[in-house]
Design a protein around this motif. Sequence first.
Motif, PDB file in Angstrom:
ATOM      1  N   CYS A  34      68.510  67.956  51.337  1.00  0.00           N
ATOM      2  CA  CYS A  34      68.840  68.331  52.712  1.00  0.00           C
ATOM      3  C   CYS A  34      67.606  68.476  53.583  1.00  0.00           C
ATOM      4  O   CYS A  34      67.700  68.556  54.806  1.00  0.00           O
ATOM      5  CB  CYS A  34      69.633  69.634  52.724  1.00  0.00           C
ATOM      6  N   GLY A  35      66.417  68.554  52.953  1.00  0.00           N
ATOM      7  CA  GLY A  35      65.191  68.593  53.742  1.00  0.00           C
ATOM      8  C   GLY A  35      64.797  69.960  54.272  1.00  0.00           C
ATOM      9  O   GLY A  35      63.803  70.084  54.984  1.00  0.00           O
ATOM     10  N   THR A  36      65.543  70.991  53.915  1.00  0.00           N
ATOM     11  CA  THR A  36      65.192  72.324  54.418  1.00  0.00           C
ATOM     12  C   THR A  36      63.853  72.802  53.861  1.00  0.00           C
ATOM     13  O   THR A  36      63.038  73.387  54.580  1.00  0.00           O
ATOM     14  CB  THR A  36      66.301  73.330  54.057  1.00  0.00           C
ATOM     15  N   CYS A  37      63.622  72.532  52.584  1.00  0.00           N
ATOM     16  CA  CYS A  37      62.369  72.986  51.970  1.00  0.00           C
ATOM     17  C   CYS A  37      61.157  72.435  52.712  1.00  0.00           C
ATOM     18  O   CYS A  37      60.160  73.126  52.889  1.00  0.00           O
ATOM     19  CB  CYS A  37      62.321  72.625  50.491  1.00  0.00           C
ATOM     20  N   ALA A  38      61.258  71.185  53.164  1.00  0.00           N
ATOM     21  CA  ALA A  38      60.117  70.594  53.861  1.00  0.00           C
ATOM     22  C   ALA A  38      59.810  71.350  55.148  1.00  0.00           C
ATOM     23  O   ALA A  38      58.655  71.561  55.504  1.00  0.00           O
ATOM     24  CB  ALA A  38      60.393  69.122  54.165  1.00  0.00           C
ATOM     25  N   SER A  39      60.858  71.794  55.834  1.00  0.00           N
ATOM     26  CA  SER A  39      60.616  72.427  57.134  1.00  0.00           C
ATOM     27  C   SER A  39      60.058  73.841  56.999  1.00  0.00           C
ATOM     28  O   SER A  39      59.583  74.406  57.979  1.00  0.00           O
ATOM     29  CB  SER A  39      61.887  72.428  57.984  1.00  0.00           C
ATOM     30  N   VAL A  40      60.099  74.426  55.804  1.00  0.00           N
ATOM     31  CA  VAL A  40      59.550  75.775  55.637  1.00  0.00           C
ATOM     32  C   VAL A  40      58.296  75.789  54.767  1.00  0.00           C
ATOM     33  O   VAL A  40      57.720  76.837  54.505  1.00  0.00           O
ATOM     34  CB  VAL A  40      60.597  76.744  55.029  1.00  0.00           C
ATOM     35  N   TYR A 109      64.399  79.698  51.382  1.00  0.00           N
ATOM     36  CA  TYR A 109      65.278  79.083  52.383  1.00  0.00           C
ATOM     37  C   TYR A 109      66.178  77.976  51.857  1.00  0.00           C
ATOM     38  O   TYR A 109      67.143  77.599  52.522  1.00  0.00           O
ATOM     39  CB  TYR A 109      64.435  78.528  53.530  1.00  0.00           C
ATOM     40  N   CYS A 110      65.863  77.415  50.709  1.00  0.00           N
ATOM     41  CA  CYS A 110      66.712  76.351  50.160  1.00  0.00           C
ATOM     42  C   CYS A 110      68.113  76.898  49.940  1.00  0.00           C
ATOM     43  O   CYS A 110      68.277  77.992  49.416  1.00  0.00           O
ATOM     44  CB  CYS A 110      66.143  75.867  48.828  1.00  0.00           C
ATOM     45  N   PRO A 111      69.144  76.151  50.343  1.00  0.00           N
ATOM     46  CA  PRO A 111      70.506  76.654  50.141  1.00  0.00           C
ATOM     47  C   PRO A 111      70.830  76.941  48.675  1.00  0.00           C
ATOM     48  O   PRO A 111      71.780  77.675  48.393  1.00  0.00           O
ATOM     49  CB  PRO A 111      71.393  75.546  50.711  1.00  0.00           C
TER      50      PRO A 111
ATOM     51  N   LEU B  65      70.314  79.063  53.865  1.00  0.00           N
ATOM     52  CA  LEU B  65      70.254  77.932  54.784  1.00  0.00           C
ATOM     53  C   LEU B  65      70.344  78.413  56.229  1.00  0.00           C
ATOM     54  O   LEU B  65      69.702  77.858  57.120  1.00  0.00           O
ATOM     55  CB  LEU B  65      71.383  76.944  54.476  1.00  0.00           C
ATOM     56  N   PHE B  66      71.117  79.457  56.444  1.00  0.00           N
ATOM     57  CA  PHE B  66      71.261  80.037  57.782  1.00  0.00           C
ATOM     58  C   PHE B  66      69.891  80.410  58.341  1.00  0.00           C
ATOM     59  O   PHE B  66      69.580  80.167  59.504  1.00  0.00           O
ATOM     60  CB  PHE B  66      72.169  81.266  57.708  1.00  0.00           C
ATOM     61  N   LYS B  67      69.041  80.983  57.472  1.00  0.00           N
ATOM     62  CA  LYS B  67      67.698  81.356  57.903  1.00  0.00           C
ATOM     63  C   LYS B  67      66.779  80.133  57.988  1.00  0.00           C
ATOM     64  O   LYS B  67      65.856  80.098  58.782  1.00  0.00           O
ATOM     65  CB  LYS B  67      67.067  82.343  56.901  1.00  0.00           C
ATOM     66  N   GLY B  68      67.045  79.144  57.139  1.00  0.00           N
ATOM     67  CA  GLY B  68      66.112  78.025  57.004  1.00  0.00           C
ATOM     68  C   GLY B  68      66.296  76.918  58.029  1.00  0.00           C
ATOM     69  O   GLY B  68      65.340  76.382  58.555  1.00  0.00           O
TER      70      GLY B  68
END
Lengths: 443, 238
Positions: A34-40, A109-111, B65-68
């Motif tokens: 999902c790419g969330t890890c990259a953004s944090v 932050y990763c889901p 995810l809400f925070k991220g």
Amino acid sequence: MSDTNVKEKVVNAIKAIKNGPRAGRLYMETCAKCGTCASVCPIYHGKSEKRYNPAERTDLIRRIYRKYCTITGRLFGKWAGAEDFNPEDIEEWRSIFYECTGCRRCATYCPFGIDHSVMTRKGRAILDMLGKTPDTMQKVVDISLETGNTDGANDVAFKAAIEFLEEEMEEEHGIPIKIPVDVEGADYFYVPPSGDVLVNPEATMGLAKVFHILGMADKWTMSSKCFDGANYGLFTGNDGDMKKDNELYVQEAKDLKCKTMLMGECGHAYRIMKMMMEKTGWWGELPFKVENCMEWTADRIKEGHFEFDKSKNPQPVTYHDPCNFGRSCGITEDPRVILQAACADFREMYPNRGENWCCGGGGGLSAMDDIIEFRMEVSGVKKLEQVRDTGAKYIATACSNCKRQLTQLMEHHDEEIDVGGVHDMLSRSILINGKAADRKEYV
Amino acid sequence: MESLRFLFGVILPYVAVIVFLLGMIWRFLTWKKLASPPMTLFPASTSGGSPTLNTIKESVFFSSLFKGDRLLWIIAWIFHLVLVLIILGHLRVFTNIDQLLMSLGMSEDAILAMSTGAGGAAGVIILAATVLLLVRRLAIPRVREITGFADYLALLLIGAIIITGNIMRFGPEHFDLVLTREYFADLATFRNFTDIAALQNGTFVLHMSLAFLLIMCMPFSKLLHFGGIFFTHQLIRK
Ligand code: SF4
Ligand code: SF4
């Protein structure tokens, strides 16, 4: 080592992920891309390139895992994201697995709470197994295992340094303040990072003053054999090295018959002692408990034992939460208690505590001057922005590695911002016999 | 034709359900038996029971995810929520639950209105969410660069299932509720494997086959994140 030999070793190590621990296996099988890890991630924030994308780094291992350990990977190969290991990639791995600071921000932050530092450490462990740990890192491990500390200092040098600190404190306050060494039967055995004795000694002076004021100067001790909690086995992924280094300290604590091992301002050292060694019982039942010196001092401050002259620390001060203290050990309030008591103008950095951005030197990177360009221009970029936003002139942090990275970062980017420890600020403003220290510069 | 219908209408559902159940159970059991030393991430839950509570919170609200990534959170959360509602809605297709709903005080008209109204809206919303997920995957470099063929395939498969479902709802070839219920009742009781009336509807066969394909893939693809989420968060909150 021949290529086939290398390949067999690497593939076997990756196949072994299948049989545990649970985290490794789950991380191989659960990622939504999902790419969330990259953004944090501080690295990807510094430079948004594919090689810095956490999910991509983990995929280096995952692709090989799929090839050998999953049905879809065996059946559909590349189409299912499976790829064979190519021994030529090893040189690239040597860089890539040392381009993650192990800060664990991704996991926050990763889901799915996927902690890429686990796979980074796996990658490093594979390199280590092949004898391919970067030379700068291997050197630190070797020195540490040989001498018991990462600076390669011997007991004579250590004792000389302690004597110097005692003299300094006597000059500062006009009375002798002791730093006991090798005292069997002392309640507290203080284990700092060696930097807090040899490089930025004020933290150790601060703690000595705390014990002095409490009338407990004979209740604590340091060891001339074990004065450096730093343990680079955590960083090279070599569990054997990590435990060997650790055992020395646990043995010394037993020999000194202390009741509490009081860990210094060193994030990863405390994490290994508290969250790994003590929590999972590496050496069975322990005759002592593990505590951090910031917890200890903060509790004494709250009990109202001390007075401070905050005008000694007039500059704006901010606190950088070392990842290993904040995210990995949950020590976030104690340093703030100390700094707020000791400083006139304490400012938060945002975000902070468990959400703080890594300094860019975590995971041992701080010791690698061969990648200083990367640390200054990529991994440290976010921290620099954060620090600038506070307007602080002093960054307090409880970790020798963070201190080194931050000092270099401020210099590199022409910021006149000092970097130091938490007890350092206490040492400068705490009152002894109604008077704060007449302080000199200690660098 | 008849043999194809038999393959997709009878064999596939059985195989898919068996593969799904065994696959998931096997995953859960293997995960469970592996050693898991604590690797706590703070702020952590401190009281005994709450890592589980945390897992529930994460799987229901996607709170990390809400925070991220707030934007992704909105799309993903709506996608999954509507997905769950749609799966529940399908109960009415598999079996006659109208009786049950009526005993709960719903009138026949109300049930019908709910089916067309809420069901119809759900079909549109989830299609939009799927398209957004795909667009996002293509448009944002940090996502695109880690996306593989299988990731696109999963989205396209889901998209195809949604589209065929929507065709049956909004298109002229509306499917027959009574025949479909009969068909599933037969499957469930292992009866009447030939000449199945419901399978005369081509769109229905396609929709259903793709859905069972998806179910079958679940334990062996990225869709496994549905199972993983119940384990991964436990690891870091002990
Ligand atoms: S945030 Fe988690 S699920 Fe998303 S790409 Fe990164 S590791 Fe995978
Ligand atoms: S541990 Fe830190 S540096 Fe490494 S991938 Fe995660 S966020 Fe990035």
